[in-house]
Enzyme design. Structure first.
Site, PDB file in Angstrom:
ATOM      1  N   TYR A  95      32.858  53.988  44.309  1.00 34.36           N
ATOM      2  CA  TYR A  95      31.407  54.352  44.372  1.00 34.36           C
ATOM      3  C   TYR A  95      31.639  55.239  45.137  1.00 34.36           C
ATOM      4  O   TYR A  95      30.831  56.575  45.288  1.00 34.36           O
ATOM      5  CB  TYR A  95      30.674  52.896  45.261  1.00 34.36           C
ATOM      6  N   GLU A 137      29.575  43.223  41.562  1.00 34.35           N
ATOM      7  CA  GLU A 137      30.987  42.830  40.877  1.00 34.35           C
ATOM      8  C   GLU A 137      32.105  42.194  41.437  1.00 34.35           C
ATOM      9  O   GLU A 137      33.050  41.476  40.363  1.00 34.35           O
ATOM     10  CB  GLU A 137      30.811  44.466  40.737  1.00 34.35           C
TER      11      GLU A 137
END
Length: 409
Positions: A95, A137
């Protein structure tokens, strides 16, 4: 928490993303892969070339900007994307890389219009949005791992059996290499298959729907062989031509939010598919037959001709065991008109025969096919919450789909 000033800046710049979004995400992917070529082992190269991934990301970023003050509205979309990310092996450490290059792309495309204040606001907003994805997630990774026979990341499987289902579709029965069982899944979900292809620099990952009801011994996927000159055919061609019984491939745990509602045991259900979109429907149909054989069920399948139609005899056998089941086969160009119920395309008249406003419908197939079917179901009077559908690949806006292709073999 984001400050009100940050929220105001992000929301005020959202219209710019609506116009420049795909340009920004195209620059983003180009720059990110240049700096981090190892990420090409995760991302689908074909969706990059066709622009679908760029458009999907642009739509997601725009929606996030519009809803930055009420991110809970995005949770269904976040979960859908998170299923894909978990099946691909996206991790928290990815990310910051994405954030760095996304902000860089905004600056590159917008130039002086992207002031330091705007970039700082977007950096803060991205941090919050990324945090939501990472948390969702991680929950999915834990859930997959804690299931009986579950696992977190990719796991080695062996092709136990390879069966030709039609001229273009072949089934692969996959058993864990360690001799264990496979985890349970919802009928309609998919797995990711990761392969190393000789001559290719990067690994390739593709999602394939599970095409049979759950059993503890194996996963079954049924793969259409795409044209070899089509970039999308590199993995399917490898599976068809090079992978044999005994071959080892890597597989993810089942994922996806498109699946049969098994709590509804009596309501009417229609499984509507075009071409290779039949694969998740086979899992649903087999599940209905095993668990709720009294449930009224229609199986409507469209394909180009008899040669590319898969699972015909299997479907007929299952229908014989249902108390209130009916199958409808539509062939675009049948070699023998007696081999199908209708020739041509799926029409309102056909669907009206099997579907009413109380029917729970599941739709899968090429995007133009799904657009035509979904529009027709709405004309019949089905509410949106009765229409469930799934794209193969990144999500698309159905309104932008060209209807020139109705079915795909």
């Amino acid at each position: 928490m984001l400050s009100q000033k940050t929220i105001d800046i992000v929301k005020s710049t959202a219209p710019v993303l609506e116009v420049k979004g795909t340009e920004i995400t195209s620059v983003f992917y180009k720059n990110m892969f240049s700096a981090h070529p190892e990420l090409l082992n995760i991302f689908n190269h074909v969706n990059q070339k066709k622009g679908r991934q760029q458009t999907a990301l642009a739509n997601t970023v725009y929606a996030a900007a519009q809803n930055i003050d009420k991110l809970e509205a995005l949770l269904p979309t976040v979960k859908q994307i998170a299923h894909k990310h978990r099946s691909l092996g996206i991790k928290p450490e990815h990310y910051p890389i994405v954030g760095e290059h996304l902000l860089g792309a905004i600056k590159e495309v917008l130039g002086d219009a992207a002031t330091d204040e705007i970039i700082e606001a977007w950096a803060d907003a991205y941090g919050v949005i990324a945090g939501v994805f990472i948390d969702v997630e991680e929950q999915m990774y834990v859930e997959a791992e804690q299931k009986e026979a579950g696992f977190r990341d990719f796991k080695p499987f062996v092709v136990a059996k390879k069966v030709k289902e039609s001229d273009v579709i072949t089934s692969f029965y996959l058993k864990p290499q360690d001799g264990g069982e496979v985890p349970n899944f919802n009928p309609g979900q998919y797995i990711s298959v990761r392969v190393t292809i000789p001559g290719q620099k990067n690994t390739h990952i593709r999602q394939y729907s599970l095409s049979s009801a759950y059993n503890e011994e194996y996963f079954r996927i049924s793969v259409k062989k795409e044209a070899e000159f089509d970039p999308n055919g590199i993995v399917s061609t490898f599976l068809h031509d090079e992978v044999e019984e005994g071959s080892a491939i890597e597989v993810s745990a089942p994922a996806g939010d498109f699946y049969l509602n098994e709590e509804n045991t009596e309501g009417k259900v229609a499984l509507i598919s075009g071409g290779v979109g039949i694969t998740p429907m086979m899992s649903m149909l087999e599940t209905i037959a095993a668990a709720t054989p009294k449930r009224p069920a229609a199986f409507i399948h469209a394909s180009k001709n008899e040669g590319v139609q898969a699972f015909r005899s299997d479907i007929d056998d299952i229908m014989d065991g249902l108390e209130n089941g009916s199958a409808c086969y539509i062939l675009e160009k049948p070699e023998n008109v007696s081999s199908c119920h209708f020739s041509g395309y799926v029409t309102k008249e056909i669907l009206s025969t099997y579907v009413d406003s109380d029917t729970e419908c599941y739709v899968c197939g090429p995007a133009p096919f799904m657009k035509a079917v979904i529009m027709t179901l709405k004309e019949i009077g089905l509410p949106e919450d009765k229409i469930n559908f799934e794209f193969f690949g990144p999500a698309m806006d159905l309104s932008s789909v060209d209807e020139k292709e109705k079915v795909r073999s």
